[in-house]
Every structure is written in structure tokens, then in C-alpha cells.
Scaffold this motif. Structure first.
Motif, PDB file in Angstrom:
ATOM      1  N   SER A 565       0.797  -1.238   0.000  1.00  0.00           N
ATOM      2  CA  SER A 565       0.000   0.000   0.000  1.00  0.00           C
ATOM      3  C   SER A 565       0.821   1.275   0.000  1.00  0.00           C
ATOM      4  CB  SER A 565      -0.933   0.000   1.219  1.00  0.00           C
ATOM      5  OG  SER A 565      -1.921  -1.002   1.081  1.00  0.00           O
ATOM      6  N   THR A 566       2.139   1.176   0.222  1.00  0.00           N
ATOM      7  CA  THR A 566       2.940   2.403   0.158  1.00  0.00           C
ATOM      8  C   THR A 566       2.976   2.972  -1.257  1.00  0.00           C
ATOM      9  OG1 THR A 566       4.922   1.019  -0.053  1.00  0.00           O
ATOM     10  CG2 THR A 566       4.447   1.929   2.130  1.00  0.00           C
ATOM     11  N   ILE A 567       2.578   2.190  -2.239  1.00  0.00           N
ATOM     12  CA  ILE A 567       2.561   2.703  -3.611  1.00  0.00           C
ATOM     13  C   ILE A 567       1.362   3.613  -3.859  1.00  0.00           C
ATOM     14  CG2 ILE A 567       1.170   0.866  -4.667  1.00  0.00           C
ATOM     15  CD1 ILE A 567       4.337   2.499  -6.149  1.00  0.00           C
ATOM     16  N   LYS A 568       0.292   3.457  -3.067  1.00  0.00           N
ATOM     17  CA  LYS A 568      -0.964   4.156  -3.355  1.00  0.00           C
ATOM     18  C   LYS A 568      -0.834   5.676  -3.438  1.00  0.00           C
ATOM     19  CE  LYS A 568      -3.778   0.542  -1.153  1.00  0.00           C
ATOM     20  NZ  LYS A 568      -4.609   0.210   0.025  1.00  0.00           N
ATOM     21  N   PRO A 569      -0.168   6.340  -2.491  1.00  0.00           N
ATOM     22  CA  PRO A 569      -0.043   7.805  -2.620  1.00  0.00           C
ATOM     23  C   PRO A 569       0.705   8.216  -3.886  1.00  0.00           C
ATOM     24  CG  PRO A 569       0.440   7.107  -0.378  1.00  0.00           C
ATOM     25  CD  PRO A 569       0.366   5.858  -1.199  1.00  0.00           C
ATOM     26  N   LEU A 570       1.642   7.377  -4.351  1.00  0.00           N
ATOM     27  CA  LEU A 570       2.464   7.719  -5.499  1.00  0.00           C
ATOM     28  C   LEU A 570       1.754   7.457  -6.823  1.00  0.00           C
ATOM     29  CD1 LEU A 570       5.813   6.096  -4.276  1.00  0.00           C
ATOM     30  CD2 LEU A 570       4.993   8.419  -3.849  1.00  0.00           C
ATOM     31  N   LYS A 764       3.025   6.570   5.155  1.00  0.00           N
ATOM     32  CA  LYS A 764       2.090   5.516   4.760  1.00  0.00           C
ATOM     33  C   LYS A 764       2.695   4.146   5.024  1.00  0.00           C
ATOM     34  CE  LYS A 764      -1.650   3.921   2.752  1.00  0.00           C
ATOM     35  NZ  LYS A 764      -1.474   2.619   3.444  1.00  0.00           N
ATOM     36  N   THR A 765       1.858   3.257   5.535  1.00  0.00           N
ATOM     37  CA  THR A 765       2.251   1.870   5.763  1.00  0.00           C
ATOM     38  C   THR A 765       2.047   1.055   4.495  1.00  0.00           C
ATOM     39  OG1 THR A 765       0.022   1.423   6.535  1.00  0.00           O
ATOM     40  CG2 THR A 765       1.679   1.886   8.216  1.00  0.00           C
ATOM     41  N   GLY A 766       2.601  -0.151   4.508  1.00  0.00           N
ATOM     42  CA  GLY A 766       2.375  -1.073   3.405  1.00  0.00           C
ATOM     43  C   GLY A 766       2.699  -2.491   3.834  1.00  0.00           C
ATOM     44  N   THR A 767       1.789  -3.403   3.564  1.00  0.00           N
ATOM     45  CA  THR A 767       2.008  -4.826   3.846  1.00  0.00           C
ATOM     46  C   THR A 767       1.603  -5.618   2.616  1.00  0.00           C
ATOM     47  OG1 THR A 767       1.471  -4.475   6.178  1.00  0.00           O
ATOM     48  CG2 THR A 767       1.517  -6.749   5.391  1.00  0.00           C
ATOM     49  N   ASP A 770       0.077 -11.952   2.599  1.00  0.00           N
ATOM     50  CA  ASP A 770       0.614 -12.944   3.543  1.00  0.00           C
ATOM     51  C   ASP A 770       1.812 -12.437   4.333  1.00  0.00           C
ATOM     52  OD1 ASP A 770      -1.312 -14.752   2.739  1.00  0.00           O
ATOM     53  OD2 ASP A 770      -0.052 -15.567   1.164  1.00  0.00           O
ATOM     54  N   LYS A 771       1.957 -11.110   4.431  1.00  0.00           N
ATOM     55  CA  LYS A 771       2.997 -10.506   5.264  1.00  0.00           C
ATOM     56  C   LYS A 771       4.408 -10.919   4.847  1.00  0.00           C
ATOM     57  CE  LYS A 771      -0.102 -10.324   9.266  1.00  0.00           C
ATOM     58  NZ  LYS A 771      -0.350 -10.778  10.637  1.00  0.00           N
ATOM     59  N   ALA A 772       4.652 -10.914   3.544  1.00  0.00           N
ATOM     60  CA  ALA A 772       6.005 -11.178   3.063  1.00  0.00           C
ATOM     61  C   ALA A 772       6.881  -9.927   3.189  1.00  0.00           C
ATOM     62  CB  ALA A 772       5.973 -11.646   1.612  1.00  0.00           C
ATOM     63  N   ASP A 773       6.265  -8.748   3.096  1.00  0.00           N
ATOM     64  CA  ASP A 773       6.990  -7.480   3.191  1.00  0.00           C
ATOM     65  C   ASP A 773       6.204  -6.500   4.054  1.00  0.00           C
ATOM     66  OD1 ASP A 773       9.116  -7.753   0.820  1.00  0.00           O
ATOM     67  OD2 ASP A 773       7.192  -8.511   0.106  1.00  0.00           O
ATOM     68  N   ALA A 774       6.934  -5.725   4.845  1.00  0.00           N
ATOM     69  CA  ALA A 774       6.313  -4.678   5.663  1.00  0.00           C
ATOM     70  C   ALA A 774       7.077  -3.375   5.430  1.00  0.00           C
ATOM     71  CB  ALA A 774       6.346  -5.059   7.135  1.00  0.00           C
ATOM     72  N   TRP A 775       6.328  -2.296   5.211  1.00  0.00           N
ATOM     73  CA  TRP A 775       6.926  -0.997   4.866  1.00  0.00           C
ATOM     74  C   TRP A 775       6.364   0.121   5.742  1.00  0.00           C
ATOM     75  CZ3 TRP A 775      10.189   0.026   0.526  1.00  0.00           C
ATOM     76  CH2 TRP A 775      10.346  -1.035  -0.380  1.00  0.00           C
ATOM     77  N   PHE A 776       7.180   1.126   5.926  1.00  0.00           N
ATOM     78  CA  PHE A 776       6.682   2.447   6.284  1.00  0.00           C
ATOM     79  C   PHE A 776       7.610   3.461   5.638  1.00  0.00           C
ATOM     80  CE2 PHE A 776       6.021   6.413   8.445  1.00  0.00           C
ATOM     81  CZ  PHE A 776       4.637   6.460   8.531  1.00  0.00           C
ATOM     82  N   VAL A 777       7.024   4.355   4.858  1.00  0.00           N
ATOM     83  CA  VAL A 777       7.777   5.434   4.223  1.00  0.00           C
ATOM     84  C   VAL A 777       7.108   6.738   4.621  1.00  0.00           C
ATOM     85  CG1 VAL A 777       8.754   6.331   2.093  1.00  0.00           C
ATOM     86  CG2 VAL A 777       8.197   3.891   2.270  1.00  0.00           C
ATOM     87  N   GLY A 778       7.887   7.662   5.145  1.00  0.00           N
ATOM     88  CA  GLY A 778       7.299   8.912   5.614  1.00  0.00           C
ATOM     89  C   GLY A 778       8.329  10.017   5.734  1.00  0.00           C
TER      90      GLY A 778
END
Length: 1005
Positions: A565-570, A764-767, A770-778
Motif C-alpha cells: 500500500s505504500t505505492i498508493k499515494p504515489l 504511509k504503511t504497506g504490507t 501474507d505478510k512477506a513485506d512490511a513498509w513504512f515510508v514517511g
């Protein structure tokens, strides 16, 4: 005139003519001689002038020059790394070098080395003739001394004056150094591919042995590399995703400048080796027997890539600096990759990095204590930390199809790290070894071995990569029917140590016949990038967890992962805000379907929640709404903005991780899943994500990340002024709106764990699935930072989603911002604030204030000119029959009619069209049907029933009146008819026609 006189006159004329011709020829020769003298003089003058420009040298200090290396400095000019001297070039004396090694280089590079004076005219003529015959350059004319002079004192620019300087310097060197001293310096200085400088380092790089142990065949291979290190290196390196077991022969694993590669055998090196061996034979440097023996030596099976470990405050950051320096030298100065690497490692450069050493130390401290920082004392963890895995009955890690991903260490290897092949999976027949074991995957050219894991004392899952069996291609075969592996008796006879049989009957393959990553890699891994978004300068960077040994794969720059989901704002919301949407635009979270008519996508929560503003859609990371907005703005629009933010490289698609339909028409990223939800084919690196978010923080301007600001050459002259590229993505106003939405995503949305105390925070968070990757970019008013957590093998999942990434981000950024003043994001002048209805995104009406859920009037910000000017039409007021829940008609009894406020969906939503699925706010949706229970017939029947009831009541009243007549007479009589008429006059007459019109209007509604 007589005949004699005529002859006499002719002779006189001829003599005059001959005299004139001789005089003309004499003049021509004199002029030609003058031209030659002048030209020669001019040429000599030019040569002398160029020679004078050659650097002054002291040939006696060549050993010092061999150690001349480049430096990386921090932003304040303090040295933070002396680049790779010990690891990439080891000086050895000529006495340590075997004769056949020296002979190999002399034979192919300068066969008259011991005869010329530094420049070889005979060699130049011979090379010229050979090149003319071939029609292209087949051999060079530079002597070994000239090559040494160029490498030590000159640049790689291909100009005539360089060749003149080179020759001049070679003559100077030959005056003061012996041939052996020159040869020693040359063999310690030459570049031999794969980052190896000098023959000792090359011996370690390709064979993991010392130079004195090289065979004739191995020496010839190294000598052959000189002509073109990129073409003739003994192995080539390719990214893991490009490795094809059917095409490539793996000979090991390589970690170079933070990037992981597979080392694959290069046949071109052997072809070149044969040329070197033939030349050695022609010159009498080897015998016919030695020649044949060297030709038959199996070089491929002897390749054993050496591992290079790089020291410094941060190999990750500094590695990426080196990558960028090489790229800039190639792009701006026209260097080849080999020349750029040579300049970097040996040119004495001073590279001014963007690193903030204090921030880098703080970041590394977090990573050095990763488990403790996030979870506390490892002793309290059952383990493995952060991991959600599936195990079979023997404790091997398996995937969803029950295939083994990693074997438990003791199931794959014995205590001496020999490979265990169970007794029922092999047989010895006719001297051949036949293998059929799930730990081995056979291909045409090689045999892959499965990987393994262990749990360390800090409760980390540690995975180990195992390479292929080192077998000559001709010494094994594959049975295509049952995929059994057949190893020849010839190989087994020549290599008796290849296997042994254990006490319990298992076959043990000697660990020297395969590569394994001894230290292993801790899982999950993580990467973080901290950047000043105003300048593009990377201030701190970590590309992995250094738990056991040095892990040099830079996951921050070289390991793209799905962004979720971190891609959504971009890719969705920023383009939408720039193309007609506002933060208040309403988007309905209701069932959505893919092209196959299936419900898609799912939200992170169960079901559907109904109408959201665009802001709330971001805050709650609503998958359905992201896809719906993307459908409206279009795939191409989304891609255009990703191109502006550096994620898509439209000029050179090979330099990005985005897969276009032009690159792959079947599997690509031009779809709703990739762009709307982050399910990309290859993914995006943390550095790319950080820089893209930086464009939002930086008022809509993208700045390409840089790791250094300038490069000085060895004489402190400015070589490169590294001004970063930048371009406009959106206006400052649109960027501010997006920044504010990301701010409330932290304060009001699902990213609350990232909030830095007393600091404005957006992100923004991003998962991923199946929780293979977890992100936070801010970002904050100071820095933009991207954090990724995940396992190197996506088949192993995290036991938490993006919350763990948000938590890590907060920990890092809290330290980074310690002592910094809190500030707000800078707001452009033409941003307006306005009250709107959250259900329509329009100006509110009185009805909006009386929504049954409470007032839906909110305050939202807009770019001047984009604010709504229309009033909300989503809220409507209707009279409802409470017994049916439908719109009341004129026959509905008044006691059943209630006036209520609803939301009117456009388009209308009918649960029957969606298998009965009801969004959470459906109960507030305006009904579209009119009451069909109460009609004219029912009204008449009800009226008659009421009349009968009244008659009965009158009879009862009459009886009561008779009984109580005496009491009644005590009171004055009332004129009932007159009074009733007065009561009726109090109410207006009913207009039936008007009522019918109202019912029809409601029905249309």
C-alpha cells in the motif's frame, strides 16, 4: 631551312626544356625537403611539447604508487574509508610469481619485453600490419612498460598526446628500473576483472589460492584477461533473477558493492586461454607436453570465487557511493566500466560523500540491536523472532505446497559440513554413482544443492545459501525420465575424496566440492534510507542486518520488493489530486469486481465500509477505493507520474524495476493490482520509495538521490561536480494537500505507531500479501525516510504486518530528531480551508448536520479554485413508513410515518446485485421503493374496520350515557356539532393532487 639546321634547333630546344625540368625538379626537391624538415621539426616540437606536459615522475617510488588509493570523506571532509586497498590489491614480490605466470603475460602482451628500451618500433610495425590485414584492431602496440606508465601516471583517455606521453614516460622508467622491477610493478598493478588488481588478488578472486600455486593453465587464463576484462574474465556475474540453470553454469556466489550476483562460467575465457598457450608454445616458453596438459586441465571445476569483505563505518553506504562514482565516471567522462573501476580503486580520488556520520552511527546502532530494540530481551522470545513459518515433521521449512524451502542444518550437512545423501537415494553401479535425492536439482550443465537454516543464540532465523556441485560437464549425465544423476567412474577414480559412506550407510559428499555461505544471513532482513529531500543527499543508509558475519547485499539499493500500500499515494492519489480529485472527493467502498466477474480486491478489514473521502481512503488504506480511483484516472496517467518520481525510467527501461507491457506483454506492471495495490512483478527498492516520497515532501519536486557532492582527482583538481537531477512532479499546492493527507494518516489513520513525539509526521504503511513485506515510508519537516522489513525468501512470512515497520521507523526517527525543533509543513499561499460534507465532498446543507450518525460537516483544505461550489445533494429527507422501511405513500397511516435523513448513493446500491453483501453504512442509504403494504384497498378496509369499531364504541357510550344520565345533567349541555365544526376549521384542507405529485417525486428519488 635545311634538315641539319632543323635538327640542330630541335636539340637546342630540347636542352632548354631539360634544363627547365631539372631546375623545376631541383626546386621541388628543395621545397619538399624544406617541408619534410619543417614538418619533422614541427612534429618533434609537438612531441617535445607534449612530452614536457607529461607528469614528473620518480620511477623509484613505484611501490608507493601501487598503494595509491582513493578516499571517501564525510560531508565535513573527514576520511571515513580508504577504498579497498587490502582486499582488492595485494602486492607480492616477483620471486613469489612462478616463471610460467610471467611467461604467459610476456608472451601475449609484449614478447620482446626483455629486448626493447620501453618502446618497441618493431612491435608497432608488426601490430600495424596485423591490424591492417584483419581490418580491425587485433593487437596493441603498447609495451608492458608503456602500459605501466599509463596505469601509474596517466588517464584512460584515448588521444594521440596520451600515447606520446606514455612512450616518453616508458623511456624514463626503463632508464632507472630493471626489467624485473618493471614486470613486478606491472603484474601487481594490472586489472584482471571482477574487482581484482594484480595477479595475487586475481588468484584469490578466481581460484581462492595464492599466486605461487597457480598452474600453467590457470596462469594462461589470467594472462588472457588483460585484453578485455569484461569479455575474458573467468566468470561473469549476473543478478539472481536473470540466472537460468539451463543456460548458465553456476560457479559460486558473489557480493560486489552491495549487490548479490551469481557467478557463471565464461567459455570465452577458455578460448582466449588457448591463444595464450599457443603463443607460449611458439615462443618456447612451454613444452609440447606442458601445452597439451594445460589444454586438458579442467579449469571450470577449479573455479572457486573468493569472498571479498569490505570494512568501514558502513559498507552499505560506501558501497553505494562507489556504485554512483563508477556510473558518473562512465556517463560524464566517457570511461568504460573497467576504466571507471580502475580510477576509483587506484586513482587517488577524494570523494566527498553526503553522509552525516552521526546519523549513520545512530542508524547502525539500531540495526546492531535490531531484535532487542523491537522486542526486548531475546531470552524472552520463543523464536524465531519476527518469523511466521511452516515446518514439516522433520523441522524443515516448507512452502504452501509442502515443498522444502530450507532444510534444517543437520538434515542437510553432517558435523563436518559434508552433504548427506540418504542411503536409499543413491547406488554405486559399475563404478558409477547414481543419485536421486530431493536435495539435488539436476540441470543440463550443473546440479543445484538445497539451502539450509539454523537458529542463532539471539533467536534469529539464519539461512544459508548452498551452490552447485563442482563437477566437470563431461563427467556427469542426467536421466531425463526419472531425473537421476549419473556421475562417471572416471571422475570418481580421479577424485577419490569426492564421497565417503557413513556408519549408518549414508553417502557423504565432501564439502570441498560445493560452495556454501558459511556465516549465513539473518532473517528477517531490513533496510533503511534517510534522505534530505531538499537536496537529494542521502544522509544515512543501511542495507541489511549484520548479525553473523558481514552481509554485503545492499537491500536498500539493490533488492526491489513489492511495495504494497505504500505505492498508493504515489501511483493513485497524488495523480488523482492533480487530475480533478480533491481531498474531499467521495469514493464508495462497496463490492468491486475484476475482469472475470470475481469480487476483487479484498480490503485489509472484512467487508465494505461505504462512502469515504479521498483523505479517509488513504488514512484507512482502503484497497477497493484505491483501485476505483486508479480506474478513473487511468493506468497511463499513473505511469506518467511514476516516471516523474524516478520509479519508471522512460529513457532507459533497463535501469528501472518497473516491467512495462513493451518489455513483457504477458506479465507486466501495467495493471490495477501492481499500480493500485503494489503487487509489482519485481518491486521497488527502499531508496526508490524514499526518493519518490521525497518529491511530495519537497513541494512536488523530485530530486534524484546522490551519495556524494564532488570528486577531486589525485592532484586535488575538481573532477566531478555532482549536481543532482530534478524535475517537477506536481505543483507545491497539490504536494501540500498530499502531505497533509499523509500527516493525518499518522494522526487519525492506521499509521499511528509511526508518530514521532512532538514532531510533525507524515507517511504511509504497506504490507504485501501474507505478510512477506512490511513498509513504512514517511517524512518530517527535516527528512524523508523509508523502512522495509521482510525475509530474503518471500516464501517465509513475517508474524506481523506493517505495524512493525512503523514501529522501527518511529524508533529510528525519534533518535534522528532528538533536539530538533518541531515545525509544520510549509503551506503555500493559495491553500483554502472550507467546510464540506464528508459524504458528498460538496458544500454542506442543513441536512448534513442532522445525519443520524451525527454531523457530517468536516473542514477540508483545497487548492484555490478546486474547492466545491455546489451544495450537497447526497443527503435527502424522506417520509418513511416505519412498518416497511420504505417511502411512505398517501395511504400510510400517519402514526407509522417518520421523517428521516438519508444518504442517496449515486449510482444506487442494491444488495441483491451483490449476493446480499451490505456495506457498513447501508442502513443510512435512502430507500428507493415506495410502501406497497398500504394502498387504497387496505385504506378502505381499515377505514371500515375503524367505522365498526366506532359504532361499537358509540353503543357502549350510549349505554354508559344512560347509566350516567343523572350525572351528566348536572353539567351544561354542549353544542357538539358547532364545536366539531370549529375544530375541523383549525386544519387546512387536503390537496390530494399535490400529494400525488409528491409521491411521484419521492418515487423518482
Amino acid at each position: 631551312m635545311s634538315e641539319d639546321n632543323k635538327n640542330t634547333q630541335n636539340k637546342k630546344n630540347k636542352n632548354k626544356k631539360d634544363k627547365k625540368e631539372k631546375k623545376g625538379l631541383k626546386i621541388f626537391l628543395i621545397v619538399l625537403l624544406l617541408i619534410i624538415v619543417i614538418t619533422l621539426g614541427a612534429t618533434v616540437g609537438v612531441v617535445i611539447a607534449i612530452a614536457k606536459e607529461a607528469p614528473e615522475i620518480d620511477p623509484t617510488n613505484i611501490s608507493d604508487l601501487l598503494n595509491q588509493t582513493s578516499f571517501i570523506l564525510d560531508q565535513n571532509g573527514n576520511i571515513i574509508e580508504k577504498i579497498q586497498t587490502k582486499e582488492y590489491r595485494t602486492i607480492v614480490s616477483i620471486e613469489q610469481m612462478p616463471e610460467h605466470l610471467k611467461d604467459a603475460f610476456i608472451a601475449i602482451e609484449d614478447e620482446r619485453f626483455y629486448k626493447h628500451i620501453g618502446v618497441d618500433p618493431k612491435g608497432i610495425i608488426k601490430a600495424t600490419i596485423d591490424n591492417i590485414k584483419a581490418g580491425h584492431i587485433v593487437r596493441g602496440a603498447s609495451t608492458i612498460t608503456q602500459q605501466l606508465a599509463k596505469n601509474l601516471y596517466l588517464t584512460n583517455e584515448k588521444k594521440l598526446d596520451r600515447k606520446i606521453k606514455e612512450a616518453y614516460l616508458a623511456l624514463q622508467i626503463e632508464k632507472v628500473l630493471t626489467k624485473d622491477q618493471i614486470l613486478e610493478a606491472y603484474l601487481n598493478r594490472i586489472f584482471l576483472g571482477q574487482g581484482a588488481y594484480g595477479v595475487q588478488e586475481a588468484a584469490q578472486t578466481y581460484f581462492s589460492k595464492n599466486v605461487e600455486d597457480l598452474t600453467i593453465a590457470e596462469s594462461a587464463v589470467l594472462a588472457g584477461i588483460i585484453k578485455s576484462p569484461s569479455k575474458y574474465a573467468l566468470y561473469k556475474t549476473i543478478p539472481p533473477e536473470e540466472f537460468d540453470a539451463e543456460k548458465h553454469i553456476e560457479v559460486g556466489q558473489i557480493d560486489s558493492l552491495g549487490e548479490k550476483y551469481i557467478a557463471v562460467f565464461n567459455e570465452e575465457a577458455i578460448k582466449r586461454q588457448r591463444i595464450v598457450l599457443k603463443k607460449m608454445l611458439e615462443l618456447g616458453k612451454i613444452t609440447e607436453e606442458e601445452y597439451n596438459e594445460a589444454l586438458n586441465e579442467d579449469i571450470r571445476s577449479k573455479i572457486k570465487p573468493g569472498q571479498k569483505k569490505i570494512q568501514g563505518i558502513s559498507s552499505y553506504f560506501n558501497d553505494y557511493i562507489k556504485v554512483q562514482v563508477i556510473e558518473v565516471l562512465m556517463e560524464e567522462l566517457g570511461y568504460s566500466k573497467e576504466e571507471a573501476e580502475e580510477e576509483l580503486y587506484t586513482g587517488g580520488l577524494k570523494i566527498y560523500s553526503t553522509m552525516d556520520v552521526e546519523l549513520q552511527r545512530q542508524l547502525e546502532d539500531v540495526y546492531n540491536n535490531f531484535t532487542e530494540v523491537l522486542l526486548g530481551n531475546p531470552d524472552n522470545i520463543k523464536g524465531p523472532a519476527f518469523i511466521s513459518w511452516r515446518l514439516n515433521s522433520t523441522q524443515d521449512i516448507i512452502d504452501e505446497r509442502n515443498n522444502v524451502i530450507f532444510y534444517k542444518q543437520e538434515h542437510l550437512l553432517d558435523e563436518n559440513f559434508n552433504l548427506i545423501i540418504e542411503k536409499n537415494t543413491f547406488e554405486l553401479t559399475n563404478g558409477q554413482l547414481i543419485l536421486k535425492n530431493k536435495k539435488l536439482t539436476p540441470y543440463k550443465n550443473n546440479i543445484e544443492i538445497a539451502d539450509y537454516y539454523h537458529i542463532d543464540n539471539r533467536k534469529n532465523l539464519v539461512t544459508h545459501r548452498v551452490g552447485t556441485l563442482v563437477l566437470p560437464e563431461k563427467e556427469f549425465s542426467i536421466n531425463e525420465e526419472d531425473k537421476t544423476i549419473i556421475i562417471s567412474n572416471k571422475f570418481l577414480e580421479n577424485n577419490p575424496d569426492f564421497y565417503s559412506i557413513s556408519e549408518n550407510g549414508d553417502l557423504l559428499i565432501n564439502e570441498k566440492y560445493f560452495y556454501r555461505h558459511k556465516e549465513g544471513i539473518a532473517q528477517p532482513q531490513s533496510a533503511t534510507v534517510i534522505m534530505d529531500y531538499r537536496t537529494g543527499e542521502i544522509k544515512a543508509l543501511v542495507g541489511g542486518r549484520n548479525v553473523e558475519g558481514l552481509q554485503v547485499l545492499n537491500r536498500a539499493t539493490s533488492a526491489p520488493r513489492q511495495p504494497g500500500s505504500t505505492i498508493k499515494p504515489l501511483s493513485v492519489y497524488l495523480p488523482a489530486l492533480d487530475n480533478g480529485f480533491t481531498a474531499a472527493s467521495s469514493i464508495d467502498d462497496i463490492p468491486h469486481y475484476n475482469d472475470a466477474g470475481e469480487l476483487w480486491p479484498n480490503n485489509w478489514y472484512s467487508g465494505y465500509r461505504g462512502i469515504h473521502t479521498l483523505r479517509k481512503s488513504v488514512e484507512q488504506s482502503v484497497n477497493v477505493n484505491s483501485v476505483k480511483v486508479l480506474e478513473e484516472i487511468g493506468i497511463q496517467t499513473s505511469m506518467e507520474y511514476l516516471g516523474r518520481m524516478g520509479i519508471i525510467n522512460n529513457n532507459d527501461p533497463t535501469k528501472d524495476n518497473f516491467i512495462t507491457s513493451a518489455e513483457n506483454s504477458v506479465n507486466n506492471d501495467e495493471n490495477l493490482s501492481a499500480l493500485g495495490l503494489g503487487g509489482m512483478s519485481k518491486g521497488i527498492t527502499p531508496l526508490e520509495m524514499t526518493a519518490a516520497y521525497g518529491s511530495i515532501a519537497n513541494s512536488g519536486t523530485y530530486i534524484k538521490p546522490i551519495t556524494f557532492t564532488k570528486i577531486l582527482d589525485k592532484n586535488d583538481n575538481l573532477l566531478i561536480d555532482n549536481t543532482p537531477e530534478e524535475n517537477t512532479v506536481v505543483s507545491p499546492e497539490v504536494a501540500y494537500i498530499m502531505s497533509d493527507i499523509l500527516r493525518t494518516t499518522v494522526t487519525n489513520g492506521i499509521a499511528g505507531r509511526a508518530q514521532i513525539p512532538n514532531m510533525t509526521t507524515a507517511g504511509k504503511t504497506g504490507t504485501t500479501q501474507d505478510k512477506a513485506d512490511a513498509w513504512f515510508v514517511g517524512f518530517t519537516p527535516y527528512y524523508v525516510t523509508g523502512v522495509w522489513i521482510g525475509n530474503d525468501s518471500p516464501q517465509i512470512k513475517l508474524n506481523q504486518g506493517s505495524s512493525i515497520a512503523a514501529q522501527l521507523w518511529k524508533i529510528i526517527m525519534t533518535r534522528v530528531h532528538d533536539g530538533l525543533e518541531n515545525k509544520k509543513f510549509e503551506q503555500p499561499a493559495n491553500i483554502v480551508s472550507l467546510n464540506v460534507c464528508s459524504q458528498s465532498g460538496k458544500l454542506p446543507t442543513e441536512l448534513c448536520k442532522h445525519d443520524p450518525r451525527g454531523s457530517t460537516v468536516i473542514t477540508e483544505i483545497f487548492v484555490q479554485g478546486t474547492q466545491p461550489i455546489e451544495f450537497c445533494e447526497t443527503h435527502v429527507e424522506l417520509e418513511i413508513d416505519t412498518t416497511t422501511g420504505k417511502i411512505a405513500n398517501k395511504y400510510c397511516p400517519k402514526e407509522y410515518i417518520s421523517t428521516r435523513i438519508f444518504i442517496k448513493r449515486e449510482p444506487p446500491y442494491n444488495p441483491k446485485d451483490h449476493n446480499g453483501i451490505i456495506p457498513a453504512d447501508y442502513q443510512y442509504t435512502a430507500p428507493t421503493e415506495i410502501c406497497d403494504v398500504h394502498d387504497e384497498k387496505n385504506a378502505i378496509e381499515e377505514f371500515l374496520e375503524n367505522e365498526e369499531d366506532e359504532e361499537d364504541n358509540e353503543k357502549d357510550n350510549e349505554e354508559e350515557d344512560k347509566e350516567g344520565i343523572e350525572d351528566i345533567e348536572d353539567f351544561p349541555r354542549k353544542d357538539d356539532e358547532k364545536d366539531n365544526n370549529k375544530d375541523i376549521e383549525k386544519f387546512p384542507k387536503k390537496d390530494n393532487k399535490k400529494d400525488d405529485e409528491n409521491i411521484n417525486e419521492d418515487n423518482n428519488t
